[in-house]
Design a protein around this motif. Structure first.
Motif, short mmCIF file in Angstrom:
data_model
loop_
_atom_site.label_atom_id
_atom_site.label_comp_id
_atom_site.label_asym_id
_atom_site.label_seq_id
_atom_site.Cartn_x
_atom_site.Cartn_y
_atom_site.Cartn_z
N ILE A 170 2.56 11.32 -12.28
CA ILE A 170 1.55 11.82 -13.33
C ILE A 170 2.66 12.91 -14.20
CG2 ILE A 170 -0.29 12.94 -13.76
CD1 ILE A 170 -1.49 11.74 -11.11
N THR A 171 3.25 13.64 -13.69
CA THR A 171 3.73 14.83 -14.10
C THR A 171 5.60 14.61 -14.64
OG1 THR A 171 4.21 15.97 -12.13
CG2 THR A 171 2.42 16.59 -13.04
N ARG A 172 5.89 13.62 -13.91
CA ARG A 172 7.34 12.96 -14.63
C ARG A 172 7.35 11.68 -14.83
NH1 ARG A 172 11.11 16.91 -13.00
NH2 ARG A 172 10.46 18.49 -11.86
N GLU A 173 8.66 11.12 -15.56
CA GLU A 173 8.77 9.66 -15.70
C GLU A 173 8.73 8.76 -14.45
OE1 GLU A 173 8.68 7.38 -18.30
OE2 GLU A 173 7.44 9.11 -19.01
N ARG A 174 9.57 9.40 -13.29
CA ARG A 174 9.94 8.72 -12.12
C ARG A 174 9.49 9.72 -11.09
NH1 ARG A 174 11.54 3.18 -12.24
NH2 ARG A 174 12.47 2.94 -14.34
N MET A 175 9.06 8.97 -9.85
CA MET A 175 9.00 9.97 -8.66
C MET A 175 9.94 10.78 -8.16
SD MET A 175 5.79 9.54 -7.83
CE MET A 175 6.00 10.22 -6.00
N ALA A 176 10.09 12.06 -8.16
CA ALA A 176 11.01 12.91 -7.86
C ALA A 176 10.42 14.15 -7.30
CB ALA A 176 11.73 13.28 -9.29
#
Length: 196
Positions: A120-126
């Motif tokens: 939700i808060t980034r383009e990719r899971m990180a």
């Protein structure tokens, strides 16, 4: 309510250990329904394709007011796990075979789970990412009628680091012609090898 703890300890590039504890209750009052302990060895064919074999120990407790003993199950299981991306979405396919020694009975079961996770808060899971996740898992056995149960799950979570995340959500389980909902809280704490 289901309280869950999952751990993967990476031994090498190709091998890791899976551990989990699940404490399942009939409702929010925490009247115990089931204790599940599961252990497995993972072989990583590729980064996104794993094979696992393991053992599970399960204690199932009767509902309040039902006079029957605790049911003990010993379970041998094998699974294949494959992940890939659809744009930003992490898609996971999990197939699992189970050989179940339930009390004095033996049963075979096959399960398939399709799961999707969206950052939700980034383009990719990180690390430091809020995410949403959902899955549907269907269970079949080979004795009697094939359909065993279906689980539909939706949740929100937070990825603290590569190794640690939490998620909480709602699981609807259809079993024996009835659907029951469970609040779930899961903690994932892994011991991983450093990035190279």
């Amino acid at each position: 309510m289901w309280l869950m703890f999952f751990n993967r300890t990476q031994l090498s590039e190709k091998w890791s250990i899976h551990n989990e504890i699940q404490d399942r209750s009939y409702d929010i009052s925490h009247k115990e329904e089931q204790l599940l302990l599961r252990f497995g060895i993972n072989y990583h064919i590729k980064k996104n394709l794993w094979l696992t074999a393991g053992f599970g120990y399960i204690e199932s407790y009767p509902p309040e007011g039902v006079a029957r003993p605790t049911l003990i199950e010993h379970r041998i299981w094998q699974q294949v796990l494959h992940t890939h991306f659809l744009g930003r979405v992490v898609v996971e396919h999990r197939g699992r075979l189970e050989q179940r020694f339930v009390g004095d009975q033996y049963r075979d079961r096959v399960r398939y789970r399709f799961m999707a996770t969206v950052p939700i808060t980034r383009e990719r899971m990180a690390p430091k990412t809020f995410f949403a996740t959902a899955y549907d898992e269907i269970f079949f056995h080979f004795e009697d009628t094939p359909y065993d149960r279906n689980r539909l799950y939706v949740a929100a979570g937070y990825q603290f680091s590569r190794a640690v995340s939490v998620q909480s959500g709602w699981l609807a389980q259809n079993f024996s012609g009835k659907t029951k909902g469970y609040l779930q809280l899961g903690v994932f704490a892994n011991i991983l090898q450093p990035d190279k």
